[in-house]
Structures are given as structure tokens and as C-alpha cells.
Design a protein around this motif. Structure first.
Motif, short mmCIF file in Angstrom:
data_model
loop_
_atom_site.label_atom_id
_atom_site.label_comp_id
_atom_site.label_asym_id
_atom_site.label_seq_id
_atom_site.Cartn_x
_atom_site.Cartn_y
_atom_site.Cartn_z
N GLU A 189 0.82 -1.08 0.01
CA GLU A 189 -0.01 -0.05 -0.05
C GLU A 189 0.87 1.21 0.02
O GLU A 189 0.33 2.27 -0.61
N ASP A 190 2.01 1.17 0.57
CA ASP A 190 2.81 2.21 0.48
C ASP A 190 3.26 2.93 -0.99
O ASP A 190 3.53 4.02 -1.17
N GLN A 191 3.30 1.86 -1.86
CA GLN A 191 3.38 2.18 -3.19
C GLN A 191 2.23 3.31 -3.56
O GLN A 191 2.73 3.91 -4.79
N CYS A 192 1.09 3.36 -3.03
CA CYS A 192 0.04 4.05 -3.63
C CYS A 192 -0.32 3.76 -4.92
O CYS A 192 -0.52 4.66 -5.77
N VAL A 193 -0.49 2.45 -5.36
CA VAL A 193 -0.68 2.16 -6.62
C VAL A 193 -1.48 0.86 -6.47
O VAL A 193 -1.36 -0.10 -5.69
N THR A 194 -2.74 1.01 -7.34
CA THR A 194 -3.70 -0.10 -7.47
C THR A 194 -3.39 -0.80 -8.88
O THR A 194 -3.43 0.04 -9.91
N ASP A 195 -3.04 -2.08 -8.95
CA ASP A 195 -2.99 -2.69 -10.34
C ASP A 195 -4.03 -3.59 -10.64
O ASP A 195 -5.07 -4.06 -9.75
N SER A 196 -4.17 -3.83 -11.76
CA SER A 196 -5.09 -4.62 -12.54
C SER A 196 -4.66 -5.27 -13.67
O SER A 196 -3.76 -5.03 -14.40
N THR A 197 -5.29 -6.61 -13.86
CA THR A 197 -4.95 -7.33 -15.11
C THR A 197 -5.86 -7.23 -16.23
O THR A 197 -5.71 -7.77 -17.17
N THR A 198 -6.90 -6.26 -16.24
CA THR A 198 -7.82 -5.95 -17.29
C THR A 198 -7.60 -4.34 -17.16
O THR A 198 -7.41 -3.72 -16.36
N ASP A 199 -8.05 -3.87 -18.63
CA ASP A 199 -8.51 -2.60 -18.63
C ASP A 199 -9.62 -2.07 -18.42
O ASP A 199 -10.44 -2.84 -17.82
N ALA A 200 -9.88 -0.95 -18.68
CA ALA A 200 -11.28 -0.33 -18.23
C ALA A 200 -12.46 -1.36 -18.90
O ALA A 200 -13.46 -1.01 -18.33
N ALA A 201 -12.46 -1.47 -19.96
CA ALA A 201 -13.31 -2.22 -20.66
C ALA A 201 -13.31 -3.69 -20.27
O ALA A 201 -14.13 -4.59 -20.78
N GLY A 202 -12.29 -4.23 -19.28
CA GLY A 202 -12.41 -5.65 -18.90
C GLY A 202 -11.59 -6.69 -19.96
O GLY A 202 -11.74 -7.75 -19.52
N VAL A 203 -10.98 -6.11 -20.58
CA VAL A 203 -10.28 -6.96 -21.63
C VAL A 203 -8.80 -7.38 -20.89
O VAL A 203 -7.93 -6.33 -20.35
N PRO A 204 -8.17 -8.65 -20.63
CA PRO A 204 -7.28 -9.06 -20.02
C PRO A 204 -5.99 -8.42 -20.73
O PRO A 204 -6.01 -7.96 -21.73
N ILE A 205 -4.83 -8.00 -19.92
CA ILE A 205 -3.81 -7.42 -20.42
C ILE A 205 -2.79 -8.33 -21.28
O ILE A 205 -2.20 -7.83 -22.21
N GLY A 206 -3.12 -9.61 -21.19
CA GLY A 206 -2.60 -10.56 -21.94
C GLY A 206 -2.95 -12.06 -21.95
O GLY A 206 -3.75 -12.14 -20.87
N LEU A 207 -2.29 -13.21 -22.44
CA LEU A 207 -2.96 -14.41 -22.16
C LEU A 207 -2.33 -14.75 -20.77
O LEU A 207 -1.15 -14.42 -20.42
N GLU A 208 -3.23 -15.59 -20.03
CA GLU A 208 -2.93 -16.06 -18.66
C GLU A 208 -1.94 -17.34 -18.82
O GLU A 208 -2.36 -17.97 -19.45
N ALA A 209 -0.74 -17.57 -17.95
CA ALA A 209 0.00 -18.40 -17.78
C ALA A 209 -0.53 -19.52 -17.05
O ALA A 209 -1.82 -19.56 -16.61
N GLY A 210 0.47 -20.38 -16.69
CA GLY A 210 -0.10 -21.43 -15.51
C GLY A 210 -0.23 -20.86 -14.12
O GLY A 210 -0.99 -21.26 -13.52
N SER A 211 0.52 -19.68 -13.89
CA SER A 211 0.30 -19.33 -12.63
C SER A 211 -0.91 -18.12 -12.65
O SER A 211 -0.63 -17.33 -13.61
N ASP A 212 -1.46 -17.70 -11.90
CA ASP A 212 -2.71 -17.01 -11.85
C ASP A 212 -2.34 -15.50 -11.82
O ASP A 212 -2.99 -14.51 -12.23
N TRP A 213 -1.04 -15.08 -11.49
CA TRP A 213 -0.52 -13.89 -11.51
C TRP A 213 0.24 -13.37 -12.52
O TRP A 213 0.91 -12.18 -12.76
N LEU A 214 0.43 -14.41 -13.47
CA LEU A 214 1.49 -14.22 -14.78
C LEU A 214 0.71 -14.12 -16.00
O LEU A 214 -0.16 -15.09 -16.42
N TYR A 215 0.94 -13.12 -16.76
CA TYR A 215 0.29 -12.68 -17.95
C TYR A 215 1.24 -12.44 -18.81
O TYR A 215 2.38 -11.83 -18.57
N VAL A 216 1.11 -12.76 -20.34
CA VAL A 216 2.17 -12.67 -21.46
C VAL A 216 2.08 -11.11 -21.80
O VAL A 216 1.00 -11.08 -22.64
N VAL A 217 2.84 -10.38 -21.29
CA VAL A 217 2.79 -8.86 -21.89
C VAL A 217 4.15 -8.29 -22.17
O VAL A 217 4.80 -7.99 -21.55
#
Length: 211
Positions: free
Chosen positions: A50-78
Motif C-alpha cells: 500500500e505504501d506504493q500508492c498504486v492499485t494494479d489490474s490485469t484488465t483494462d477499463a473495458a475488462g479486456v485482459p492485459i494478455g494471455l494468462e499463463a499457468g500461474s494466476d499472477w502471470l500474463y504474457v505482456v
């Protein structure tokens, strides 16, 4: 910390090199209010996150994923995020005077630990990931002058992945732990084809300086 102009000048460009571990990227935005401006204990218990003062997301404002999801749920191909990071480091920390080493970069294929051995060895998802990330790095080098001096794949062999144990496979070589009394290694296509061809390309001068 707060630095005087003299201290800032003496620190600028003083690093020997910068090492980067990179796997994926996120969209980010500033939360309101910023948790570290409210004061008191961390509302969610995330502490330094929380100290970073940043909220992250794996989707854009339209709900489109940032990339293909890999085997780990935190890892997307970007791959474009990788290039953007390298250029930002280059421009922010000394330019050509600073060597950058990518000390970890890799991916686990979806459901890889549940696949048959032939399917595990045919790791086209991993090959595509490395092709795209390698191309992004090459573009940062040739198009922006980023001084990448080394690149290390994570990882050579499947290993114990922290809290995920052996359920996530990042290696280019499969380790047969299900064979009693044996830890037989089986090379995946990412090792016999992508890694081999990339290494031969570097030996033959097919890629630019610093890759």
C-alpha cells in the motif's frame, strides 16, 4: 529519503549494473485516497504494497485482459510491458553508462503439471512467450539504445517454486519426479529448439550487441 543536489549528482550513474527480474506486467492507477496518506495501520494489512500508492489490474477499463494468462494466476504474457520497463530503466538510470542484466525471465504453461509427458515436452506456449519477450528486448536495444548485456531464462529445469512447490513448472527441462527412485531429465522443445537456435544465432552474430 531526501538528497541534497550534491548527493544526487554523486549518486547519478554510480551503479555498476542493474539486474532485473521480470515475468509479467499490470495496468496501474492511483487509488483515492492513497492509503499511505490516510495514516494509521494498513487498512488491508498489505503493508509496503500500500505504501506504493498504486492499485494494479490485469484488465483494462473495458475488462479486456492485459494478455494471455499463463499457468500461474499472477502471470500474463505482456511483452510490450517488458520493453517499456527496459526503456524506462535505461532513460531513468544513466543511459548508455549503465549495463542492464535480465537475471530472470520465464513462464509456466497452463496446466503443465497435469499434462502427459509428450504434451509437457511440446511447450509451444513457453516458446511463444520467449520469442515475444526476446523480440521486445531486441527492440529496446536496437530501437532505443538500451544497454542490455545479459539475459537469463527462468529456468533451466523444473524446480521447487516457493509456495507452489512442484505444481508450477517453469523449466525448459522436465524433471520426472513421479518415477520412483528417478529424477530423469527430459528436454522440452523450448530447450532443444528455441534456446538452441537463439544461442546459435548469438554465436553467429545474428543478434545485436548486448543480447
Amino acid at each position: 529519503p531526501v538528497f541534497t543536489p550534491e548527493q544526487a549528482a554523486s549518486l547519478n550513474g554510480s551503479v555498476d549494473f542493474i539486474a532485473v527480474n521480470h515475468y509479467t506486467s499490470r495496468y496501474a492507477y492511483e487509488p483515492h485516497p492513497c492509503p499511505n496518506e490516510v495514516g494509521g495501520p494498513s487498512p488491508s494489512g498489505l503493508g509496503w504494497l500500500e505504501d506504493q500508492c498504486v492499485t494494479d489490474s490485469t484488465t483494462d477499463a473495458a475488462g479486456v485482459p492485459i494478455g494471455l494468462e499463463a499457468g500461474s494466476d499472477w502471470l500474463y504474457v505482456v511483452p510490450w510491458g517488458f520493453k517499456k520497463l527496459l526503456v524506462w530503466i535505461f532513460e531513468s538510470y544513466g543511459g548508455q553508462g549503465t549495463d542492464i542484466y535480465v537475471t530472470e525471465n520465464g513462464v509456466d504453461c497452463p496446466n503443465e503439471s497435469e499434462l502427459t509427458l509428450p504434451a509437457v515436452l511440446n511447450d509451444t506456449f513457453r516458446i511463444a512467450y520467449h520469442n515475444q519477450y526476446w523480440a521486445a528486448m531486441a527492440d529496446a536495444v536496437s530501437g532505443h539504445g538500451v544497454n542490455v548485456r545479459g539475459y537469463f531464462v527462468w529456468s533451466l529445469i523444473d524446480n521447487f517454486e516457493w509456495a507452489d512447490g512442484f505444481s508450477k513448472l517453469f523449466g525448459m527441462v522436465y524433471v520426472a519426479r513421479d518415477e520412483p527412485g528417478s529424477l530423469t531429465r527430459h528436454s522440452k522443445r523450448s530447450f532443444t529448439e528455441w534456446f538452441r537456435e537463439t544461442a546459435l544465432g548469438l554465436t553467429n552474430g545474428a543478434h545485436g550487441r548486448g543480447q
